[in-house]
Design an enzyme around this catalytic site. Structure first.
Site, PDB file in Angstrom:
ATOM      1  N   ASN A   1       9.315  -1.816 -11.784  1.00  0.00           N
ATOM      2  CA  ASN A   1      10.191  -1.195 -12.769  1.00  0.00           C
ATOM      3  C   ASN A   1      11.369  -2.128 -13.044  1.00  0.00           C
ATOM      4  OD1 ASN A   1      10.299   1.060 -14.288  1.00  0.00           O
ATOM      5  ND2 ASN A   1      10.916   2.432 -12.629  1.00  0.00           N
TER       6      ASN A   1
ATOM      7  N   GLU B   1      16.427   0.624  -6.898  1.00  0.00           N
ATOM      8  CA  GLU B   1      16.173  -0.600  -7.669  1.00  0.00           C
ATOM      9  C   GLU B   1      17.323  -0.855  -8.656  1.00  0.00           C
ATOM     10  OE1 GLU B   1      11.452  -1.268  -7.725  1.00  0.00           O
ATOM     11  OE2 GLU B   1      12.025   0.541  -8.786  1.00  0.00           O
TER      12      GLU B   1
ATOM     13  N   LEU C   1       2.308   3.557  -5.693  1.00  0.00           N
ATOM     14  CA  LEU C   1       1.538   3.064  -6.836  1.00  0.00           C
ATOM     15  C   LEU C   1       0.390   2.151  -6.380  1.00  0.00           C
ATOM     16  CD1 LEU C   1       1.944   3.867  -9.723  1.00  0.00           C
ATOM     17  CD2 LEU C   1       3.297   1.827 -10.114  1.00  0.00           C
TER      18      LEU C   1
ATOM     19  N   ASN D   1      15.727   4.357 -18.221  1.00  0.00           N
ATOM     20  CA  ASN D   1      16.069   4.552 -16.805  1.00  0.00           C
ATOM     21  C   ASN D   1      17.567   4.397 -16.565  1.00  0.00           C
ATOM     22  OD1 ASN D   1      12.999   3.076 -15.443  1.00  0.00           O
ATOM     23  ND2 ASN D   1      13.433   5.144 -16.089  1.00  0.00           N
TER      24      ASN D   1
ATOM     25  N   ARG E   1       1.781  -3.217  10.857  1.00  0.00           N
ATOM     26  CA  ARG E   1       1.296  -2.272   9.837  1.00  0.00           C
ATOM     27  C   ARG E   1      -0.234  -2.307   9.770  1.00  0.00           C
ATOM     28  NH1 ARG E   1       3.310   1.950   8.548  1.00  0.00           N
ATOM     29  NH2 ARG E   1       2.778   2.033   6.338  1.00  0.00           N
TER      30      ARG E   1
ATOM     31  N   LYS F   1      11.935   0.946 -21.373  1.00  0.00           N
ATOM     32  CA  LYS F   1      11.907   1.743 -20.130  1.00  0.00           C
ATOM     33  C   LYS F   1      13.184   1.476 -19.336  1.00  0.00           C
ATOM     34  CE  LYS F   1       9.352   4.075 -16.849  1.00  0.00           C
ATOM     35  NZ  LYS F   1       9.154   3.467 -15.563  1.00  0.00           N
TER      36      LYS F   1
ATOM     37  N   ALA G   1       0.848  -1.203   0.000  1.00  0.00           N
ATOM     38  CA  ALA G   1       0.000   0.000   0.000  1.00  0.00           C
ATOM     39  C   ALA G   1       0.875   1.241   0.000  1.00  0.00           C
ATOM     40  CB  ALA G   1      -0.924  -0.019   1.213  1.00  0.00           C
TER      41      ALA G   1
ATOM     42  N   ARG H   1       4.077   9.171  -1.825  1.00  0.00           N
ATOM     43  CA  ARG H   1       3.399   9.230  -0.540  1.00  0.00           C
ATOM     44  C   ARG H   1       3.686  10.567   0.116  1.00  0.00           C
ATOM     45  NH1 ARG H   1       5.285   4.006   2.552  1.00  0.00           N
ATOM     46  NH2 ARG H   1       6.910   4.108   0.978  1.00  0.00           N
TER      47      ARG H   1
HETATM   48  P1  NAD Z   1       6.626   2.309  -2.467  1.00  0.00           P
HETATM   49  O1  NAD Z   1       7.882   2.074  -1.684  1.00  0.00           O
HETATM   50  O2  NAD Z   1       5.943   3.627  -2.343  1.00  0.00           O
HETATM   51  O3  NAD Z   1       5.570   1.194  -2.073  1.00  0.00           O
HETATM   52  C1  NAD Z   1       5.902  -0.150  -1.896  1.00  0.00           C
HETATM   53  C2  NAD Z   1       5.073  -0.678  -0.743  1.00  0.00           C
HETATM   54  O4  NAD Z   1       5.222  -2.092  -0.685  1.00  0.00           O
HETATM   55  C3  NAD Z   1       5.512  -0.126   0.619  1.00  0.00           C
HETATM   56  O5  NAD Z   1       4.390   0.388   1.278  1.00  0.00           O
HETATM   57  C4  NAD Z   1       6.059  -1.357   1.350  1.00  0.00           C
HETATM   58  O6  NAD Z   1       5.849  -1.324   2.739  1.00  0.00           O
HETATM   59  C5  NAD Z   1       5.213  -2.454   0.682  1.00  0.00           C
HETATM   60  N1  NAD Z   1       5.751  -3.802   0.854  1.00  0.00           N
HETATM   61  C6  NAD Z   1       7.017  -4.259   0.698  1.00  0.00           C
HETATM   62  N2  NAD Z   1       7.076  -5.561   0.994  1.00  0.00           N
HETATM   63  C7  NAD Z   1       5.841  -5.943   1.333  1.00  0.00           C
HETATM   64  C8  NAD Z   1       5.274  -7.178   1.766  1.00  0.00           C
HETATM   65  N3  NAD Z   1       6.009  -8.278   1.898  1.00  0.00           N
HETATM   66  N4  NAD Z   1       3.954  -7.219   2.037  1.00  0.00           N
HETATM   67  C9  NAD Z   1       3.196  -6.106   1.940  1.00  0.00           C
HETATM   68  N5  NAD Z   1       3.664  -4.900   1.550  1.00  0.00           N
HETATM   69  C10 NAD Z   1       4.979  -4.836   1.244  1.00  0.00           C
HETATM   70  O7  NAD Z   1       6.967   1.982  -3.973  1.00  0.00           O
HETATM   71  P2  NAD Z   1       6.255   2.540  -5.293  1.00  0.00           P
HETATM   72  O8  NAD Z   1       6.808   3.867  -5.630  1.00  0.00           O
HETATM   73  O9  NAD Z   1       4.784   2.375  -5.180  1.00  0.00           O
HETATM   74  O10 NAD Z   1       6.848   1.544  -6.391  1.00  0.00           O
HETATM   75  C11 NAD Z   1       6.376   0.216  -6.556  1.00  0.00           C
HETATM   76  C12 NAD Z   1       6.922  -0.289  -7.903  1.00  0.00           C
HETATM   77  O11 NAD Z   1       6.299   0.468  -8.948  1.00  0.00           O
HETATM   78  C13 NAD Z   1       8.433  -0.055  -8.063  1.00  0.00           C
HETATM   79  O12 NAD Z   1       9.011  -1.121  -8.769  1.00  0.00           O
HETATM   80  C14 NAD Z   1       8.511   1.229  -8.862  1.00  0.00           C
HETATM   81  O13 NAD Z   1       9.697   1.346  -9.631  1.00  0.00           O
HETATM   82  C15 NAD Z   1       7.296   1.066  -9.765  1.00  0.00           C
HETATM   83  N6  NAD Z   1       6.789   2.347 -10.275  1.00  0.00           N
HETATM   84  C16 NAD Z   1       6.483   3.350  -9.386  1.00  0.00           C
HETATM   85  C17 NAD Z   1       5.980   4.554  -9.871  1.00  0.00           C
HETATM   86  C18 NAD Z   1       5.627   5.690  -8.940  1.00  0.00           C
HETATM   87  O14 NAD Z   1       5.296   6.777  -9.431  1.00  0.00           O
HETATM   88  N7  NAD Z   1       5.651   5.519  -7.625  1.00  0.00           N
HETATM   89  C19 NAD Z   1       5.789   4.717 -11.262  1.00  0.00           C
HETATM   90  C20 NAD Z   1       6.095   3.667 -12.128  1.00  0.00           C
HETATM   91  C21 NAD Z   1       6.599   2.483 -11.612  1.00  0.00           C
HETATM   92  O1  KPL Z   2      11.041   6.881 -15.300  1.00  0.00           O
HETATM   93  C1  KPL Z   2      11.759   7.791 -14.938  1.00  0.00           C
HETATM   94  C2  KPL Z   2      12.248   7.765 -13.536  1.00  0.00           C
HETATM   95  O2  KPL Z   2      12.567   8.811 -12.967  1.00  0.00           O
HETATM   96  O3  KPL Z   2      12.297   6.649 -12.987  1.00  0.00           O
HETATM   97  C3  KPL Z   2      12.153   8.858 -15.914  1.00  0.00           C
HETATM   98  C4  KPL Z   2      11.408  10.136 -15.639  1.00  0.00           C
HETATM   99  C5  KPL Z   2      11.819   8.414 -17.329  1.00  0.00           C
HETATM  100  C6  KPL Z   2      13.630   9.113 -15.873  1.00  0.00           C
HETATM  101  O4  KPL Z   2      14.331   7.959 -16.226  1.00  0.00           O
END
Ligand code: NAD
Ligand code: KPL
Length: 319
Positions: free
Chosen positions: A118, A278, A25, A202, A49, A198, A22, A146
């Site tokens: 990602n 990552e 994303l 990245n 939690r 992607k 939670a 967040r």
């Molecule tokens: P985040 O750290 O905000 O959220 C991850 C959540 O997972 C945390 O709340 C963490 O406590 C929870 N978690 C971890 N292990 C767990 C478990 N065993 N059980 C339950 N919950 C658990 O991360 P995010 O930014 O949401 O990113 C998630 C993925 O999405 C990543 O791979 C990121 O690269 C990708 N992504 C994120 C965005 C973005 O804008 N945030 C955009 C594109 C891709």
């Molecule tokens: O996806 C991205 C990130 O910050 O993770 C962009 C904006 C494309 C830069 O690589």
């Protein structure tokens, strides 16, 4: 009975979305699905939690521009008893395999598992763990972060591509839910191309923003470094059988740098907040692929090495 059941008394009940993680994303997907009246359950890390979430009032807050709306969403831990038919994995790439392993006993034989991570590498690990169940890979350009615990800001509208490398048939009920929830998406038979592209973007942008301590636009002052990385990444993608992902990579990297010039990359933000990155699923994956394919990418490898050293100096992990 939900509003949907009252409107369509004979319709079969909607499949529940179990959302693992939670965070940013996961919260963004959970609140939009809940807003559309779809059944959503959060799976939280542990009993502590869950207790914190319940003490907070068992709701997530979605912030869009100046609008701040609370959405009550039930939550549980992995050791709940309800079988899971649809699982959205929304934790970081380095947590995905272990988190899904804890839920495997609850996944029904027909379960769909959607992976939002990602980079590359975590998807294969999860797919192997849950096979023969359907594993849907996703690549998203949406942005969320967040602002506080249980509170997510929708920071950048974008698009999510989904696909299944084993089966090109679209999962229509699942995609209908995304449509109902207003989640912009497209089913693609070639999700790997999207993920590789992607990954390359990245790798060309994020590590350099950390090492040069700059916004994405700051890389315009390092054109030769960017061009050399793009050349090596293009060669690697071609060698890995990804010519479409390799096509015009350098122009696309420059386009993204310009379009996101004012932003800090996700890796920059992770490092700035002292969070694990990552890197293993970005430069780590690329370096391993280069070794497997006997492809020489010295500048990318040097970048990987420099970034590992930089992270170590800050006390951050590089696996
Ligand atoms: P985040 O750290 O905000 O959220 C991850 C959540 O997972 C945390 O709340 C963490 O406590 C929870 N978690 C971890 N292990 C767990 C478990 N065993 N059980 C339950 N919950 C658990 O991360 P995010 O930014 O949401 O990113 C998630 C993925 O999405 C990543 O791979 C990121 O690269 C990708 N992504 C994120 C965005 C973005 O804008 N945030 C955009 C594109 C891709
Ligand atoms: O996806 C991205 C990130 O910050 O993770 C962009 C904006 C494309 C830069 O690589």
């Amino acid at each position: 009975m939900s509003d949907r059941d009252l409107l369509h008394p004979l319709a079969s009940p909607a499949t529940a979305w179990h959302i693992l993680g939670a965070g940013s994303l996961g919260g963004l997907w959970a609140t939009r699905l809940a807003r559309a009246g779809l059944p959503v359950r959060l799976i939280l890390r542990d009993a502590a939690r869950l207790a914190a979430y319940r003490a907070h009032g068992s709701h997530l807050t979605l912030i869009e521009q100046d609008r701040c709306v609370q959405w009550p969403i039930p939550a549980e831990t992995a050791d709940g008893s309800e079988p899971i038919e649809r699982l959205l994995v929304a934790c970081k790439a380095y947590d995905a395999e272990q988190a899904v392993a804890a839920l495997r006993p609850r996944l029904s034989a027909q379960a769909d598992v959607i992976l939002l991570q990602n980079g590359l590498g975590s998807q294969e690990a999860v797919a192997a763990l849950i096979q023969p169940r359907r594993c849907i890979f996703a690549s998203s350009t949406e942005g969320a972060f967040r602002e506080a615990d249980w509170q997510v800001r929708f920071a950048g509208h974008g698009f999510t591509w989904l696909g299944d490398v084993q089966d090109p048939a679209a999962p229509t009920a699942l995609l209908d839910d995304l449509h109902t929830a207003g989640i912009s998406h497209e089913w693609t038979p070639d999700i790997l191309t999207r993920l590789w592209r992607k990954l390359a973007l990245n790798c060309a942008i994020n590590p350099l923003t950390v090492l040069h301590d700059c916004r994405n636009g700051g890389l315009l002052e390092h054109p030769c470094e960017v061009a050399t990385l793009c050349q090596e990444l293009t060669e690697l993608l071609q060698r890995c059988g990804q010519p479409v992902a390799a096509h015009d990579l350098h122009s696309d990297v420059l386009r993204v740098i310009q379009a996101t010039a004012a932003n800090y990359s996700s890796m920059y933000q992770d490092v700035a907040h002292g969070r694990r990155t990552e890197i293993a699923y970005l430069l780590g994956y690329v370096s391993a692929a280069a070794r497997r394919h006997h492809c020489t990418i010295p500048h990318v490898q040097q970048l990987h090495h420099r970034l590992c050293q930089h992270l170590a100096a800050k006390g951050l992990r590089s696996d």
